[in-house]
Design a protein around this motif. Structure first.
Motif, PDB file in Angstrom:
ATOM      1  N   GLY A   5      21.999 -55.999  36.541  1.00  0.00           N
ATOM      2  CA  GLY A   5      22.980 -56.891  38.099  1.00  0.00           C
ATOM      3  C   GLY A   5      24.208 -57.687  37.231  1.00  0.00           C
ATOM      4  N   GLY A   6      24.138 -57.456  35.953  1.00  0.00           N
ATOM      5  CA  GLY A   6      25.415 -58.306  35.353  1.00  0.00           C
ATOM      6  C   GLY A   6      27.141 -58.178  35.630  1.00  0.00           C
ATOM      7  N   LYS A   7      27.961 -58.803  35.609  1.00  0.00           N
ATOM      8  CA  LYS A   7      29.386 -58.318  36.017  1.00  0.00           C
ATOM      9  C   LYS A   7      29.900 -58.291  34.812  1.00  0.00           C
ATOM     10  N   MET A   8      30.062 -56.922  34.605  1.00  0.00           N
ATOM     11  CA  MET A   8      31.378 -56.736  32.511  1.00  0.00           C
ATOM     12  C   MET A   8      32.724 -57.163  32.990  1.00  0.00           C
ATOM     13  N   VAL A   9      33.416 -58.293  32.260  1.00  0.00           N
ATOM     14  CA  VAL A   9      34.432 -58.053  31.843  1.00  0.00           C
ATOM     15  C   VAL A   9      34.757 -57.486  30.987  1.00  0.00           C
ATOM     16  N   ALA A  10      36.207 -58.143  30.099  1.00  0.00           N
ATOM     17  CA  ALA A  10      36.740 -58.147  28.279  1.00  0.00           C
ATOM     18  C   ALA A  10      36.210 -59.316  28.169  1.00  0.00           C
ATOM     19  N   GLN A  41      28.691 -63.484  35.020  1.00  0.00           N
ATOM     20  CA  GLN A  41      27.876 -63.720  35.359  1.00  0.00           C
ATOM     21  C   GLN A  41      27.112 -62.452  35.971  1.00  0.00           C
ATOM     22  N   TYR A  42      25.287 -63.236  36.649  1.00  0.00           N
ATOM     23  CA  TYR A  42      24.098 -61.768  37.469  1.00  0.00           C
ATOM     24  C   TYR A  42      24.988 -62.248  38.568  1.00  0.00           C
ATOM     25  N   ARG A  43      23.135 -61.547  39.282  1.00  0.00           N
ATOM     26  CA  ARG A  43      23.328 -61.706  40.723  1.00  0.00           C
ATOM     27  C   ARG A  43      23.503 -63.196  41.194  1.00  0.00           C
ATOM     28  N   ASP A  44      23.040 -63.903  40.261  1.00  0.00           N
ATOM     29  CA  ASP A  44      23.298 -65.741  40.758  1.00  0.00           C
ATOM     30  C   ASP A  44      24.419 -66.248  41.047  1.00  0.00           C
ATOM     31  N   SER A  45      24.906 -67.101  41.160  1.00  0.00           N
ATOM     32  CA  SER A  45      26.574 -67.304  41.253  1.00  0.00           C
ATOM     33  C   SER A  45      26.546 -68.108  39.986  1.00  0.00           C
ATOM     34  N   HIS A  90      16.162 -75.664  33.477  1.00  0.00           N
ATOM     35  CA  HIS A  90      15.055 -74.709  32.753  1.00  0.00           C
ATOM     36  C   HIS A  90      15.457 -74.414  32.267  1.00  0.00           C
ATOM     37  N   CYS A  91      15.872 -72.631  31.419  1.00  0.00           N
ATOM     38  CA  CYS A  91      16.885 -72.610  30.218  1.00  0.00           C
ATOM     39  C   CYS A  91      17.076 -70.910  30.598  1.00  0.00           C
ATOM     40  N   SER A  92      18.026 -70.789  29.959  1.00  0.00           N
ATOM     41  CA  SER A  92      19.077 -69.591  30.622  1.00  0.00           C
ATOM     42  C   SER A  92      19.194 -68.579  29.268  1.00  0.00           C
ATOM     43  N   LEU A  93      19.126 -67.491  29.010  1.00  0.00           N
ATOM     44  CA  LEU A  93      19.019 -66.564  28.284  1.00  0.00           C
ATOM     45  C   LEU A  93      19.984 -65.892  28.091  1.00  0.00           C
ATOM     46  N   PHE A  94      21.567 -65.928  26.731  1.00  0.00           N
ATOM     47  CA  PHE A  94      22.712 -65.940  27.055  1.00  0.00           C
ATOM     48  C   PHE A  94      22.675 -64.098  25.585  1.00  0.00           C
ATOM     49  N   ASN A 144       8.604 -64.777  31.285  1.00  0.00           N
ATOM     50  CA  ASN A 144       9.052 -65.726  31.808  1.00  0.00           C
ATOM     51  C   ASN A 144       9.461 -66.806  33.148  1.00  0.00           C
ATOM     52  N   PRO A 145       9.246 -66.954  33.932  1.00  0.00           N
ATOM     53  CA  PRO A 145       9.966 -67.783  34.747  1.00  0.00           C
ATOM     54  C   PRO A 145      10.957 -68.442  35.147  1.00  0.00           C
ATOM     55  N   GLU A 146      10.005 -69.218  33.935  1.00  0.00           N
ATOM     56  CA  GLU A 146      11.593 -70.230  33.184  1.00  0.00           C
ATOM     57  C   GLU A 146      13.416 -70.046  33.431  1.00  0.00           C
ATOM     58  N   VAL A 147      13.034 -68.820  32.969  1.00  0.00           N
ATOM     59  CA  VAL A 147      14.106 -67.821  32.306  1.00  0.00           C
ATOM     60  C   VAL A 147      14.970 -67.280  32.696  1.00  0.00           C
ATOM     61  N   LYS A 148      16.205 -67.236  32.750  1.00  0.00           N
ATOM     62  CA  LYS A 148      17.235 -66.187  33.183  1.00  0.00           C
ATOM     63  C   LYS A 148      18.437 -66.385  32.932  1.00  0.00           C
ATOM     64  N   LEU A 149      18.801 -64.750  33.082  1.00  0.00           N
ATOM     65  CA  LEU A 149      20.338 -64.142  32.617  1.00  0.00           C
ATOM     66  C   LEU A 149      21.395 -65.045  32.946  1.00  0.00           C
ATOM     67  N   ALA A 150      22.371 -65.901  32.338  1.00  0.00           N
ATOM     68  CA  ALA A 150      23.294 -66.236  32.777  1.00  0.00           C
ATOM     69  C   ALA A 150      24.767 -65.832  31.270  1.00  0.00           C
TER      70      ALA A 150
END
Length: 351
Positions: A46-51, A60-64, A75-79, A250-256
């Motif tokens: 669900g990544g919204k891609m930009v230049a 961003q992804y589906r989360d705000s 928690h922690c995020s993966l970039f 791991n549920p601690e990790v979300k994409l950002a």
């Protein structure tokens, strides 16, 4: 969110702001943008891609944006930061080369220790900021900004040729690895489950090569651009998706994405090249007497629930607590000069 602002101190000095662009939505004309090894992975999640800086990256992804920002703090995020330029400087004269280009004492770095440094021009202006690590494998590992990819590479390659012509032993390799940043207070807890090395022995701005969740040849550096504890993992491109998927189990990790990365670094008081620093800014700019000031970047702080900004003001207005008037979309708001970081940083150091 893009917002042009001006800052007006009570005595009438006007400070013109620069708009901060996180990226542009993609169009047909932008199909030539470079893609990281995780491009399809971003779309599938669900990544919204930009230049951004010549690359197609998720803003961003589906989360705000705010949810991603706060998740990173709690928690922690993966970039995906694979757009950054990664290089190796090799040879007996590698330190001589790097010290001829940057501000910093590279010779004094211990094995696997890194430092934040700056490429500067002949006038002392900042050409880019970068991290230089003196590896135990006998080379310098350098990470610099994607927006300065071409000029940084040309600068280093030019100096390599110059020194080689003088008989020096030095060479340069571009590293085609992906680069993943796992950031947040639980980042190393998540990562420890997939590595044999004891991450408690890896303090801020040090690195080591290790196997990560079954992927060999990864360089793990304890650093980041959020103000939180975390790591950047240089991983062979062919294994990047496998490693990202393993971390997300791991549920601690979300994409950002880029939006959260920008607001996190701003809260942490970290400069963005091209906005807060550039070739017209020197490393000691804060000590100069400015006749005009500039707001260089700003955003609403998800943690503080108020607007924050970075910029330059004349020295007589630089004392913390100094009141200013900020003009946003033709409406004036009260502001106050504050010390940075706006949010306390949580880098890991050995006790």
């Amino acid at each position: 969110m893009q917002r042009a602002m001006t800052v007006v101190p009570h005595l009438g000095l006007r400070l013109q702001a620069l708009p901060l662009a996180l990226g542009r939505p993609l169009s047909r004309a932008q199909d030539v943008l470079r893609r990281t090894p995780l491009y399809d992975f971003h779309l599938a999640h669900g990544g919204k891609m930009v230049a951004f800086a010549g690359w197609s990256l998720p803003v961003q992804y589906r989360d705000s944006h705010v949810d991603s920002h706060l998740h990173t703090r709690r928690h922690c995020s993966l970039f995906d930061v694979s757009h950054m330029l990664q290089t190796k400087i090799l040879g007996c004269d590698r330190v001589k080369l790097m010290e001829s280009l940057v501000v910093g004492d590279i010779a004094e770095l211990r094995p696997n220790q890194g430092t934040l440094s700056l490429f500067t021009n002949e006038a002392g202006g900042i050409e880019d900021d970068l991290i230089v690590t003196s590896t135990s494998e006998g080379y310098l590992y350098v990470v610099s900004n994607a927006g300065c990819w071409d000029k940084d590479l040309a600068l280093m390659q030019g100096k390599v040729r110059e020194l080689q012509n003088m008989g020096s032993d030095v060479s340069l390799e571009v590293v085609d690895n992906a680069l993943l940043a796992l950031q947040g207070p639980t980042a190393t807890q998540v990562l420890q489950a997939g590595v044999a090395d004891d991450l408690r022995k890896l303090p801020f701005m040090t690195s080591a090569v290790m196997e990560v969740f079954g992927v060999s040849g990864c360089r793990v550096t304890r650093c980041g651009y959020t103000g939180e504890d975390g790591v950047e993992i240089s991983v062979p491109a062919a294994a990047a998706v496998r490693l990202a998927a393993a971390l997300l189990e791991n549920p601690e990790v979300k994409l950002a994405g880029l939006a959260a990365r920008d607001s996190l670094r701003l809260e942490a008081g970290l400069c963005l090249y091209g906005s807060d620093i550039d070739e017209h800014t020197t490393p000691v700019e804060g000590s100069l007497s400015w006749t005009l000031g500039t707001v260089t970047s700003g955003c609403p702080s998800p943690c503080l629930k108020k607007n924050v900004a970075m910029g330059y003001v004349p020295s007589e207005y630089s004392r913390p607590g100094t009141p200013l008037l900020v003009e946003v979309r033709r409406k004036q708001q009260m502001a106050v000069v504050s010390k940075m970081p706006f949010v306390t940083t949580n880098y890991y150091t050995l006790k």
